[in-house]
Design a protein around this motif. Structure first.
Motif, mmCIF file in Angstrom:
data_model
loop_
_atom_site.group_PDB
_atom_site.id
_atom_site.type_symbol
_atom_site.label_atom_id
_atom_site.label_comp_id
_atom_site.label_asym_id
_atom_site.label_seq_id
_atom_site.Cartn_x
_atom_site.Cartn_y
_atom_site.Cartn_z
ATOM 1 N N ASP A 136 0.829 -1.207 0.000
ATOM 2 C CA ASP A 136 0.000 0.000 0.000
ATOM 3 C C ASP A 136 0.865 1.259 0.000
ATOM 4 O O ASP A 136 0.550 2.242 -0.692
ATOM 5 N N LYS A 137 1.960 1.235 0.756
ATOM 6 C CA LYS A 137 2.844 2.395 0.805
ATOM 7 C C LYS A 137 3.492 2.644 -0.543
ATOM 8 O O LYS A 137 3.578 3.798 -1.010
ATOM 9 N N PHE A 142 2.321 1.770 -3.455
ATOM 10 C CA PHE A 142 1.298 2.250 -4.389
ATOM 11 C C PHE A 142 1.043 3.738 -4.188
ATOM 12 O O PHE A 142 0.906 4.492 -5.157
ATOM 13 N N ASP A 143 0.982 4.182 -2.942
ATOM 14 C CA ASP A 143 0.752 5.600 -2.664
ATOM 15 C C ASP A 143 1.922 6.459 -3.153
ATOM 16 O O ASP A 143 1.727 7.581 -3.625
ATOM 17 N N GLN A 144 3.135 5.921 -3.060
ATOM 18 C CA GLN A 144 4.311 6.680 -3.494
ATOM 19 C C GLN A 144 4.376 6.783 -5.008
ATOM 20 O O GLN A 144 4.574 7.866 -5.560
ATOM 21 N N ASP A 145 4.230 5.652 -5.692
ATOM 22 C CA ASP A 145 4.334 5.628 -7.154
ATOM 23 C C ASP A 145 3.759 4.315 -7.676
ATOM 24 O O ASP A 145 4.440 3.284 -7.646
ATOM 25 N N PRO A 146 2.527 4.304 -8.165
ATOM 26 C CA PRO A 146 1.918 3.044 -8.627
ATOM 27 C C PRO A 146 2.572 2.461 -9.876
ATOM 28 O O PRO A 146 2.288 1.316 -10.233
ATOM 29 N N TYR A 181 -13.322 2.923 -6.619
ATOM 30 C CA TYR A 181 -12.657 3.618 -7.716
ATOM 31 C C TYR A 181 -13.661 3.885 -8.839
ATOM 32 O O TYR A 181 -14.720 3.252 -8.927
ATOM 33 N N TYR A 228 -5.605 3.667 -9.490
ATOM 34 C CA TYR A 228 -6.446 2.746 -8.728
ATOM 35 C C TYR A 228 -5.972 1.327 -8.959
ATOM 36 O O TYR A 228 -5.122 1.060 -9.823
#
Length: 810
Positions: A339-340, A342-346, A752, A781
């Motif tokens: 999750d971290k 993805f939040d930084q750079d998917p 989403y 998403y």
């Protein structure tokens, strides 16, 4: 539910007795000689009303409710002829003249069909040797939808099918992942998935996942039947998805179509088909190549698919068709994210050594024989020789790639089967009725191995060979299984409006497992601290009967109510028997799933401007197989345990409504069309009567409460365009409803939305141009969390992408 069904039947019976009916009669003659055509067939298209003319060409069809119909007449040696008729307040006399030749139809019928569809329809009560009356069914007509078919974009193609949860595994549409009514979308495994009526999954009984999906550019239509399909198509809760591929058009001896597509991230697709008819022979063949780099690093893919079909019509009664499908692909897989991350750079990737390879060879021989006017036979022989190989690193995604030897899984599938059906039409209480009976035999053998592959250095990036092939380290199994069944379903017309459809299926299943597996525990440094080899032999036999009942009430040609109840059964598959995966374990005492599904709904159209299908459903499971979170006692790592969680219940409402706005305004047929559609589903899926209080009344995994799609379609002369938006509410990935876990294999999938636009311009009869913008707003998403390939972890969906297609048709 039983009381509701009884009241529903009583209301329909009482209402139908009050409705007046009429007759259509006339004479069938030869257009050339003006003489009677004896024993011609006369039907009202998309209904159960039909008859055969007498030796003087006279016919009569009685007890028809008022409405608009298409009457179709045919006879051996003559062309088909069709007319539009309207029955209002009196009996009709309709005389029809048949011409010589084959496959003729009045142009008005073709025009009417084009004017009344925006790409969605439903199956007729009887199609070929199958009965669909009283069932929730949908048909996607590919030629009438504007979508990105080069990438098999599922959210566009299935936009008008209510209640589908869609997994987006890759932007190229290599694998299809759809699940309906709160069922797992993984590789369509909860549907019985077929191509032209025969199985295409890895093993329809033991491993019902579909690594192969036909290229959308080759599909004529997609047929979807919900859970009531279990009586004719086998034991599953989801229903049936059947891909009907294209065939040769009309009497053309040769037709060539070429489609070239380019798009974002190096996407390229070429699709080329050749088709034609010559005397008694027809043929259709295509080749597709698709390649690209993908939205994320380490996402390259290369796909090749070919298909050939050749048919021979021996006479007016017998036709034979042979079909062969080949597909292979190699895909570089970027792995999952936490999750971290993805939040930084998917778009990032922390895995560069994961690869996936599939080879598919599918063959079928299909024969149709018309024994007489009342009896038709269809038999299908089919077989599969295929494999899939997964190579990479399955360690937790929150840890760095150890850069050691990779894990290698290899499956080899060898399946064969036959399904034979017979449809008998008969009179009961002076009404036309029909009975389908059938037999199915299926045998599948899967060889599955899991061991150590090379580390990918020295140029061996996608080398799918074991480092120690003589002693596979982790597991080696043979999964042989056999299945036979007999089934029957009967459509009984009580009067011109009301039908009941009882059905029954006798099923015998034998699943076996023969092999070994190793349990190995390692410490955080990767050192082996425990290892044990276990020999395993399983043999599970069961024979059972399932049944169901459907009800259909047709007020007129444009309004129909339907209801059905069908039992379902789902046997545990190979993944439920044994898997070696640090992220997933299986309960050794796992049991088959049992239950039932039921629908009640109404569908039809109003004034040729509004189309609708609104229904309620319920799916009830016993021994529902799901995943719960556990922690191992050695390293205290979190993993998924696949087990019978408890009973579960999925209830919901599905609705589809489409309005032809322009026709409503103009109140007449117009050359321009503007239509809006709404596709809404509400699903409440929960675990019940759980032995563990932690799961009681928890939401079933992968069952979002709301799935909503809407869009606008515009058509004028040579131009058409479709804009759509899709929304899916949040969903959990395990029975404990965990919101967040450190390894990201479990947790919440947030709600989403995503929007797309597609357009088509017909330059002339030879050239067409298509364009698509996927994910217009560039939303970030994801739709799934994977416990193995292509993860483990979060699998991000693609950002905004552009695609352009040029089609040449000769």
């Amino acid at each position: 539910m039983k009381k509701l069904t009884v009241l529903f039947v009583c209301a329909l019976v009482c209402f139908s007795l009050k409705t007046q009916t009429f007759s259509v009669s006339g004479k069938i003659i030869s257009e050339k000689t003006l003489q009677p055509v004896p024993f011609a067939k006369v039907v009202l298209r998309n209904t159960n009303y039909f008859t055969t003319a007498d030796k003087k060409g006279n016919y009569v069809i009685k007890n028809i409710p008022s409405g608009q119909y298409i009457i179709l007449a045919s006879a051996d040696g003559y062309s088909e002829r069709a007319k539009e008729i309207t029955i209002e307040d009196k009996d009709l006399i309709v005389n029809i003249a048949l011409g010589s030749g084959l496959h003729e139809i009045d142009p008005v019928v073709i025009k009417a069909k084009k004017d009344t569809t925006f790409g969605i329809g439903r199956l007729k009560d009887i199609e070929g040797t199958a009965i669909y009356a009283g069932k929730k069914s949908e048909v996607i007509l590919m030629k009438d939808i504007t979508a990105n078919t080069a990438t098999n974009n599922a959210r566009q193609i299935y936009s008008k099918i209510a209640g589908l949860n869609i997994w987006e595994n890759d932007g190229a549409g290599i694998q299809l992942g759809i699940g309906g009514r709160g069922l797992n979308p993984n590789r369509v495994s909860n549907f019985n998935t077929r191509q032209n009526g025969y199985d295409i999954s890895a093993d329809a009984l033991g491993y019902p996942e579909s690594y192969y999906s036909p290229p959308t550019e080759a599909i004529e239509r997609i047929e979807i039947v919900r859970g009531a399909a279990s009586l004719q198509y086998g034991t599953q809760f989801g229903g049936l998805v059947n891909f009907k591929l294209k065939e040769a058009e009309g009497d053309k001896k040769l037709q060539f179509i070429s489609r070239q597509t380019i798009g974002s991230w190096g996407f390229y697709n070429t699709f080329n088909s050749v088709a034609g008819n010559y005397k008694k022979v027809s043929y259709y063949t295509f080749y597709q190549h698709k390649s690209g780099n993908g939205w994320r690093p380490n996402s390259q893919f290369n796909v090749n698919t070919a298909y050939a079909s050749i048919g021979y019509k021996a006479n007016s009664k017998l036709s034979i068709n042979f079909q062969y499908t080949f597909m292979n692909y190699l895909a570089h897989q970027p792995g999952g994210l936490t999750d971290k991350m993805f939040d930084q750079d998917p778009r990032q990737s922390s895995r560069s050594r994961n690869w996936f390879k599939v080879n598919w060879n599918l063959a079928a021989l299909i024969a149709d024989y018309k024994i007489n006017d009342k009896l038709k036979l269809n038999t299908r022989f089919f077989g599969l020789v295929a494999s899939r190989s997964a190579l990479g690193v399955l360690t937790y995604i929150n840890r760095a790639d150890p850069l050691t030897a990779r894990d290698l899984w290899i499956d080899n599938y060898r399946n064969l089967g036959n399904e034979t059906r017979m449809l008998y039409s008969y009179n009961l209480m002076k009404k036309k009725s029909a009975l389908v009976v059938g037999f199915r035999y299926y045998r599948g053998v899967t060889h599955r191995t899991q061991g150590v592959g090379n580390d990918g250095s020295a140029g061996h990036h996608s080398d799918f060979t074991y480092t120690n092939p003589d002693d596979i380290e982790e597991s080696k199994y043979v999964f042989p299984n056999t299945n036979w069944s007999v089934f029957a379903e009967n459509i009984i017309n009580l009067n011109s409006k009301l039908s009941i459809i009882p059905g029954v299926r006798l099923e015998s299943i034998r699943t076996r497992a023969d092999g070994y597996y190793n349990i190995t525990n390692k410490d955080l440094a990767g050192n082996i601290i425990y290892s044990k080899k276990s020999i395993e032999n399983r043999d599970n036999k069961r024979t059972f009967v399932i049944g169901g009942l459907g009800i259909s009430y047709k007020k007129n040609a444009k309004m129909q109510a339907y209801a059905n109840f069908s039992q379902n059964y789902r046997a545990i598959n190979f993944n439920d028997m044994r898997v070696v995966n640090p992220n997933l374990q299986v309960d050794p005492n796992l049991k088959d799933e049992k239950g039932y599904s039921t629908d009640i709904g109404m569908r039809g159209s109003m004034a040729d401007v509004l189309t609708y299908d609104i229904s309620c459903f319920m799916i009830r499971y016993d021994n529902r197989i799901g995943t719960i979170l556990k922690t191992d006692t050695t390293n205290f790592n979190i993993y998924r345990l696949r087990t019978n969680v408890s009973q579960s219940r999925n209830i919901g409402v599905e609705s589809f409504v489409e309005l032809d706005v322009w026709k409503l305004i103009k109140k007449a047929k117009a050359k321009m069309k503007i239509a809006v559609f709404s596709n809404f589903a509400y699903i409440d899926a929960r675990y019940l009567h759980s032995k563990e209080a932690a799961y009681e009344n928890k939401k079933v995994e992968l069952a979002p409460n709301i799935i909503f799609k809407s869009g606008l379609t515009f058509k004028k002369k040579k131009f058409s365009a479709t804009w759509q938006i899709a929304y899916t509410s949040s969903q959990y990935t395990d029975a404990s409803n965990a919101v967040l876990t450190t390894n990201a294999i479990n947790g919440l999938i947030p709600s989403y939305y995503v929007s797309d636009i597609s357009a088509e311009y017909n330059i002339n009869k030879y050239f067409n141009v298509y364009g698509t913008i996927n994910n217009i707003t560039n939303n970030l998403y994801f739709t799934r969390r994977a416990d193995s390939y292509p993860g483990p972890g979060i699998i991000p969906s693609d950002g905004r992408g552009f695609f352009l297609t040029l089609q040449v048709k000769l």
